[in-house]
Design a protein around this motif. Structure first.
Motif, PDB file in Angstrom:
ATOM      1  N   VAL A 112     -49.539 -70.723 -49.564  1.00  0.00           N
ATOM      2  CA  VAL A 112     -51.180 -71.553 -48.962  1.00  0.00           C
ATOM      3  C   VAL A 112     -51.758 -72.656 -49.830  1.00  0.00           C
ATOM      4  O   VAL A 112     -52.410 -71.499 -51.291  1.00  0.00           O
ATOM      5  N   GLY A 113     -52.576 -73.286 -49.830  1.00  0.00           N
ATOM      6  CA  GLY A 113     -53.470 -73.908 -50.533  1.00  0.00           C
ATOM      7  C   GLY A 113     -52.602 -74.799 -51.404  1.00  0.00           C
ATOM      8  O   GLY A 113     -51.229 -75.096 -51.759  1.00  0.00           O
ATOM      9  N   LEU A 114     -53.863 -76.099 -52.017  1.00  0.00           N
ATOM     10  CA  LEU A 114     -53.203 -76.828 -53.286  1.00  0.00           C
ATOM     11  C   LEU A 114     -52.946 -76.059 -54.707  1.00  0.00           C
ATOM     12  O   LEU A 114     -51.936 -76.720 -55.305  1.00  0.00           O
ATOM     13  N   ALA A 115     -53.898 -74.651 -55.191  1.00  0.00           N
ATOM     14  CA  ALA A 115     -53.840 -74.979 -56.588  1.00  0.00           C
ATOM     15  C   ALA A 115     -52.908 -73.658 -56.095  1.00  0.00           C
ATOM     16  O   ALA A 115     -52.398 -72.853 -55.428  1.00  0.00           O
ATOM     17  N   PRO A 116     -52.024 -73.547 -57.631  1.00  0.00           N
ATOM     18  CA  PRO A 116     -51.355 -72.725 -58.296  1.00  0.00           C
ATOM     19  C   PRO A 116     -51.587 -70.826 -58.181  1.00  0.00           C
ATOM     20  O   PRO A 116     -52.592 -71.483 -58.689  1.00  0.00           O
ATOM     21  N   ALA A 117     -50.124 -70.747 -58.001  1.00  0.00           N
ATOM     22  CA  ALA A 117     -50.388 -69.388 -57.944  1.00  0.00           C
ATOM     23  C   ALA A 117     -51.363 -69.022 -59.586  1.00  0.00           C
ATOM     24  O   ALA A 117     -50.465 -69.577 -60.750  1.00  0.00           O
ATOM     25  N   VAL A 118     -51.922 -67.880 -59.452  1.00  0.00           N
ATOM     26  CA  VAL A 118     -52.028 -68.106 -60.678  1.00  0.00           C
ATOM     27  C   VAL A 118     -50.887 -66.512 -61.579  1.00  0.00           C
ATOM     28  O   VAL A 118     -50.792 -65.275 -61.004  1.00  0.00           O
ATOM     29  N   GLU A 119     -49.998 -66.920 -62.708  1.00  0.00           N
ATOM     30  CA  GLU A 119     -49.713 -66.160 -62.786  1.00  0.00           C
ATOM     31  C   GLU A 119     -49.224 -64.882 -63.493  1.00  0.00           C
ATOM     32  O   GLU A 119     -48.883 -63.012 -63.622  1.00  0.00           O
ATOM     33  N   GLU A 120     -50.646 -64.810 -63.714  1.00  0.00           N
ATOM     34  CA  GLU A 120     -51.362 -63.412 -64.619  1.00  0.00           C
ATOM     35  C   GLU A 120     -51.295 -62.177 -63.681  1.00  0.00           C
ATOM     36  O   GLU A 120     -51.945 -61.335 -63.891  1.00  0.00           O
ATOM     37  N   LEU A 121     -51.859 -62.848 -62.828  1.00  0.00           N
ATOM     38  CA  LEU A 121     -52.131 -61.912 -61.490  1.00  0.00           C
ATOM     39  C   LEU A 121     -51.008 -61.437 -60.415  1.00  0.00           C
ATOM     40  O   LEU A 121     -50.378 -62.396 -59.957  1.00  0.00           O
ATOM     41  N   ALA A 122     -50.576 -60.065 -59.983  1.00  0.00           N
ATOM     42  CA  ALA A 122     -49.747 -59.950 -58.899  1.00  0.00           C
ATOM     43  C   ALA A 122     -49.912 -60.257 -57.669  1.00  0.00           C
ATOM     44  O   ALA A 122     -51.467 -60.551 -57.125  1.00  0.00           O
ATOM     45  N   GLN A 123     -48.915 -60.276 -57.244  1.00  0.00           N
ATOM     46  CA  GLN A 123     -48.610 -60.282 -55.615  1.00  0.00           C
ATOM     47  C   GLN A 123     -49.867 -60.022 -54.894  1.00  0.00           C
ATOM     48  O   GLN A 123     -50.381 -60.354 -54.340  1.00  0.00           O
ATOM     49  N   VAL A 124     -49.795 -58.772 -55.410  1.00  0.00           N
ATOM     50  CA  VAL A 124     -50.204 -58.006 -54.212  1.00  0.00           C
ATOM     51  C   VAL A 124     -52.113 -57.717 -54.498  1.00  0.00           C
ATOM     52  O   VAL A 124     -52.957 -57.545 -53.754  1.00  0.00           O
ATOM     53  N   GLU A 125     -52.257 -57.787 -56.101  1.00  0.00           N
ATOM     54  CA  GLU A 125     -53.364 -58.154 -56.279  1.00  0.00           C
ATOM     55  C   GLU A 125     -53.743 -59.531 -55.418  1.00  0.00           C
ATOM     56  O   GLU A 125     -55.323 -59.226 -55.336  1.00  0.00           O
ATOM     57  N   HIS A 126     -53.518 -60.067 -55.927  1.00  0.00           N
ATOM     58  CA  HIS A 126     -54.010 -61.541 -55.600  1.00  0.00           C
ATOM     59  C   HIS A 126     -54.012 -61.862 -53.836  1.00  0.00           C
ATOM     60  O   HIS A 126     -55.379 -62.542 -53.191  1.00  0.00           O
ATOM     61  N   ALA A 127     -53.041 -61.011 -53.276  1.00  0.00           N
ATOM     62  CA  ALA A 127     -53.351 -61.086 -51.615  1.00  0.00           C
ATOM     63  C   ALA A 127     -54.390 -60.374 -51.204  1.00  0.00           C
ATOM     64  O   ALA A 127     -55.455 -60.698 -50.355  1.00  0.00           O
ATOM     65  N   ALA A 128     -55.115 -59.023 -52.004  1.00  0.00           N
ATOM     66  CA  ALA A 128     -55.833 -58.110 -51.871  1.00  0.00           C
ATOM     67  C   ALA A 128     -57.234 -59.073 -52.132  1.00  0.00           C
ATOM     68  O   ALA A 128     -58.382 -58.912 -51.516  1.00  0.00           O
ATOM     69  N   TRP A 129     -57.291 -59.264 -53.190  1.00  0.00           N
ATOM     70  CA  TRP A 129     -58.382 -60.671 -53.463  1.00  0.00           C
ATOM     71  C   TRP A 129     -58.543 -61.762 -52.726  1.00  0.00           C
ATOM     72  O   TRP A 129     -60.318 -61.956 -52.771  1.00  0.00           O
ATOM     73  N   THR A 130     -57.981 -61.991 -52.369  1.00  0.00           N
ATOM     74  CA  THR A 130     -58.035 -63.484 -51.348  1.00  0.00           C
ATOM     75  C   THR A 130     -58.795 -62.930 -50.304  1.00  0.00           C
ATOM     76  O   THR A 130     -59.807 -63.497 -49.358  1.00  0.00           O
TER      77      THR A 130
END
Length: 67
Positions: free
Chosen positions: A33-51
């Motif tokens: 979701v969104g225009l910015a690319p995913a942060v590669e250094e951040l695990a998907q689970v952590e990225h989703a939780a912080w979102t």
């Protein structure tokens, strides 16, 4: 933020982390979701939780500008 508010956000982060750990597919969908690319250094689970935490903060009355 007050200590109580930080505590609530920390609990939210932990619960979201647990939820997305149990459902990694949902965590991966957050990154599409969104225009910015995913942060590669951040695990998907952590990225989703912080979102989820960021969405919560951005939806507080203190963050919403009203006319």
């Amino acid at each position: 933020p007050r200590a109580e508010e930080i505590h609530v956000l920390n609990e939210l982060l932990a619960s979201q982390f647990d939820q997305y750990t149990e459902d990694p597919k949902a965590a991966g969908e957050i990154q599409t979701v969104g225009l910015a690319p995913a942060v590669e250094e951040l695990a998907q689970v952590e990225h989703a939780a912080w979102t989820a935490v960021a969405r919560t903060i951005l939806n507080l009355h203190e963050m919403i500008t009203r006319n």
